[in-house]
Design an enzyme around this catalytic site. Structure first.
Site, PDB file in Angstrom:
ATOM      1  N   GLN A 125     -91.992 -99.516  11.231  1.00 32.43           N
ATOM      2  CA  GLN A 125     -90.434 -99.796  11.965  1.00 32.43           C
ATOM      3  C   GLN A 125     -88.789 -99.240  10.926  1.00 32.43           C
ATOM      4  O   GLN A 125     -88.354 -99.668  11.437  1.00 32.43           O
ATOM      5  CB  GLN A 125     -90.703-101.051  12.417  1.00 32.43           C
ATOM      6  CG  GLN A 125     -91.516-100.639  13.656  1.00 32.43           C
ATOM      7  CD  GLN A 125     -92.049-102.565  13.856  1.00 32.43           C
ATOM      8  OE1 GLN A 125     -92.366-103.195  13.681  1.00 32.43           O
ATOM      9  NE2 GLN A 125     -91.163-103.297  15.228  1.00 32.43           N
ATOM     10  N   LEU A 145     -89.206-104.448  18.026  1.00 38.84           N
ATOM     11  CA  LEU A 145     -88.221-104.114  17.626  1.00 38.84           C
ATOM     12  C   LEU A 145     -87.763-103.413  17.237  1.00 38.84           C
ATOM     13  O   LEU A 145     -86.529-103.119  17.478  1.00 38.84           O
ATOM     14  CB  LEU A 145     -88.484-104.613  16.273  1.00 38.84           C
ATOM     15  CG  LEU A 145     -88.609-106.343  15.710  1.00 38.84           C
ATOM     16  CD1 LEU A 145     -88.788-106.184  14.292  1.00 38.84           C
ATOM     17  CD2 LEU A 145     -87.888-107.448  16.374  1.00 38.84           C
ATOM     18  N   HIS A 147    -101.449-104.505  17.563  1.00 38.34           N
ATOM     19  CA  HIS A 147     -99.989-103.881  18.146  1.00 38.34           C
ATOM     20  C   HIS A 147     -98.938-103.292  16.842  1.00 38.34           C
ATOM     21  O   HIS A 147     -98.702-102.099  17.003  1.00 38.34           O
ATOM     22  CB  HIS A 147     -99.117-104.410  18.107  1.00 38.34           C
ATOM     23  CG  HIS A 147     -97.497-104.736  18.611  1.00 38.34           C
ATOM     24  ND1 HIS A 147     -96.941-104.890  19.737  1.00 38.34           N
ATOM     25  CD2 HIS A 147     -96.562-103.886  17.683  1.00 38.34           C
ATOM     26  CE1 HIS A 147     -95.854-103.818  20.045  1.00 38.34           C
ATOM     27  NE2 HIS A 147     -95.348-104.150  18.424  1.00 38.34           N
ATOM     28  N   GLU A 148     -99.087-104.065  15.807  1.00 36.69           N
ATOM     29  CA  GLU A 148     -98.609-103.598  14.222  1.00 36.69           C
ATOM     30  C   GLU A 148     -99.636-102.170  13.602  1.00 36.69           C
ATOM     31  O   GLU A 148     -98.910-101.168  13.480  1.00 36.69           O
ATOM     32  CB  GLU A 148     -98.812-104.893  13.223  1.00 36.69           C
ATOM     33  CG  GLU A 148     -97.646-105.671  13.569  1.00 36.69           C
ATOM     34  CD  GLU A 148     -96.679-105.497  14.186  1.00 36.69           C
ATOM     35  OE1 GLU A 148     -95.819-104.111  13.798  1.00 36.69           O
ATOM     36  OE2 GLU A 148     -95.868-105.965  15.088  1.00 36.69           O
TER      37      GLU A 148
END
Lengths: 173, 166
Positions: free
Chosen positions: B52, B97, B138-139
Site C-alpha cells: 500500500q 486506504l 484483508h492485509e
C-alpha cells in the site's frame, strides 16, 4: 463546471433496457455517474446520474427513440453531482413481518425521531398472495446512538413487526 | 520517522504478489516504523500492508485496539505471514486506504490461525477471531496482490449477521 442530471426511467421490465439507454447516452456524449436499478413489482426502474453539456430538452430528445420504442417514462432533473463523498453507514436495520399497510411509515418515523438518517432502503413483498410478508433493509447513521433507536423501535415491535438492529463495523485496512 | 505516500487503486503495485522479507535489520525496522506511522497518521485505519506504500514486501501491521469491546492482540507486526488454518465464514463491511470513498461487503473466515515473524525475525503463532481476523485476512490479501474489491459480495439482500463455525 460539470453539468449533472438525474435521469429517472420507469417502464414494464424487459431485457436490454439498461444496455440500450446507456449506449444511447454514451453515444450522445454523456458520462454516467452513480446509478441504481431495481425491479419493483415487475416494473423496471432506474435512477442514474449523467454528466452532459447540453440542456434537459436536448437530453430528452437524445433518448426519445428509446423511450418510444420501449414504452418508458423518462424524468430528468438538473442536480449537483457530489461524487467522492459517500457517507459510511454505521447501522443496519432489518424489518420483516406479515405484510400490512403502515410498516414503512411506522419504522422510519420511529427511526427519524431517534436521530437516524437513512442512506439506503430497499424492501420486498414476499410470501404468497394469500399470505404476503414484508421484508425491508435499511442502512444509515445513528446520530444519537443505537440505544436511542432500540428504545424508539420498541413500540413498533409491540405491534408485531420484527425489527433487528445491527451495528455496521466497517474495517478499514 | 516519516509518513509514506499511500498508493491507490488502480496502481499496478497493488496487484502484485509481494516478496518475502529475508533481512531482519535496522533498515527493515525503520521501514516498519514508517509504515506504522503512515497507518496511524492518515485516515482512520486498523491495518496497512507494505504494497500500500508501493513496497513489494510481505509486511503487514494490524492494530484493532481502538475498537471497544473486542478480542485483540494489540499492535501486530506480521512479516511473511501464513494462514495455517481458517474456519467459519462471516460477511462484514470493509474499506481500504487504497480504495478511497468505497465500502463493501466481504466474506471472511471467522477465525484464523496465523504464523508470522516479528520485526526481529522471531516466529509467532496467533489465533485471531472476528474483527481482528478480518483485518489480518484483508492485509494478507494485500501481500498476495488482492484487494477487497476482488472479494465483494452483494450489498443487497445480505442476510442478517450470523456466525457459522464449522
Amino acid at each position: 463546471m460539470q453539468q449533472w442530471f438525474m435521469l429517472t426511467v420507469v417502464g414494464k421490465d424487459q431485457p436490454g433496457i439498461v444496455a440500450r439507454v446507456t449506449t444511447r447516452l454514451f453515444d450522445g456524449g454523456c458520462n454516467l455517474g452513480e446509478a441504481s436499478m431495481a425491479r419493483l413489482g415487475g416494473n423496471f426502474t432506474i435512477m442514474l446520474m449523467a454528466q452532459y453539456d447540453g440542456s434537459i430538452d436536448a437530453l430528452r430528445r437524445l433518448l426519445a427513440p428509446d423511450v418510444a420504442a420501449l414504452n418508458l417514462h423518462l424524468h430528468i432533473d438538473g442536480i449537483d453531482g457530489h461524487l467522492h463523498a459517500h457517507v459510511v453507514p454505521d447501522t443496519r436495520i432489518s424489518v420483516f413481518g406479515a405484510d400490512r399497510a403502515g410498516i414503512v411509515a411506522q419504522v422510519t418515523t420511529a427511526l427519524a425521531g431517534a436521530g437516524f438518517n437513512v442512506l439506503d432502503l430497499e424492501s420486498d413483498v414476499a410470501g404468497t398472495e394469500r399470505q404476503p410478508i414484508y421484508v425491508m433493509h435499511i442502512e444509515g447513521c445513528a446520530a444519537r446512538g443505537v440505544d436511542a433507536l432500540e428504545q424508539a423501535l420498541e413500540k413498533v415491535r409491540r405491534e408485531g413487526v420484527e425489527v433487528r438492529l445491527v451495528p455496521i463495523d466497517t474495517m478499514i485496512g | 520517522m516519516s509518513l509514506l505516500d499511500v498508493v491507490t487503486y488502480p496502481d499496478p503495485r497493488l496487484t502484485q504478489k509481494a516478496i518475502a522479507v529475508a533481512q531482519f535489520d535496522d533498515e527493515l525496522r525503520a521501514f516498519v516504523r514508517d509504515l506504522e506511522a503512515t497507518m496511524r497518521g492518515g485516515p482512520p485505519s486498523v491495518g496497512i500492508a507494505a504494497p500500500q506504500v508501493g513496497r513489494s514486501l510481505r509486511i503487514a501491521i494490524v492494530d484493532v485496539s481502538v475498537k471497544p469491546n473486542i478480542a485483540h492482540h494489540g499492535r501486530l507486526v506480521l512479516i511473511n505471514p501464513e494462514i495455517l488454518h481458517a474456519e467459519g465464514s462471516v460477511v462484514g463491511r470493509e474499506g481500504c486506504l487504497s480504495v478511497p470513498d468505497y465500502t463493501g461487503n466481504v466474506m471472511r473466515a471467522g477465525r484464523v490461525e496465523v504464523t508470522a515473524l516479528d520485526e526481529y525475525g522471531s516466529e509467532m503463532i496467533y489465533a485471531f477471531e472476528g474483527f481482528e481476523a478480518r483485518a489480518v485476512q484483508h492485509e494478507i490479501d494485500h501481500l498476495n496482490g488482492l484487494l477487497f474489491l476482488d472479494r465483494l459480495v452483494s450489498r443487497r439482500n445480505d442476510l442478517f449477521r450470523r456466525k457459522v463455525y464449522k
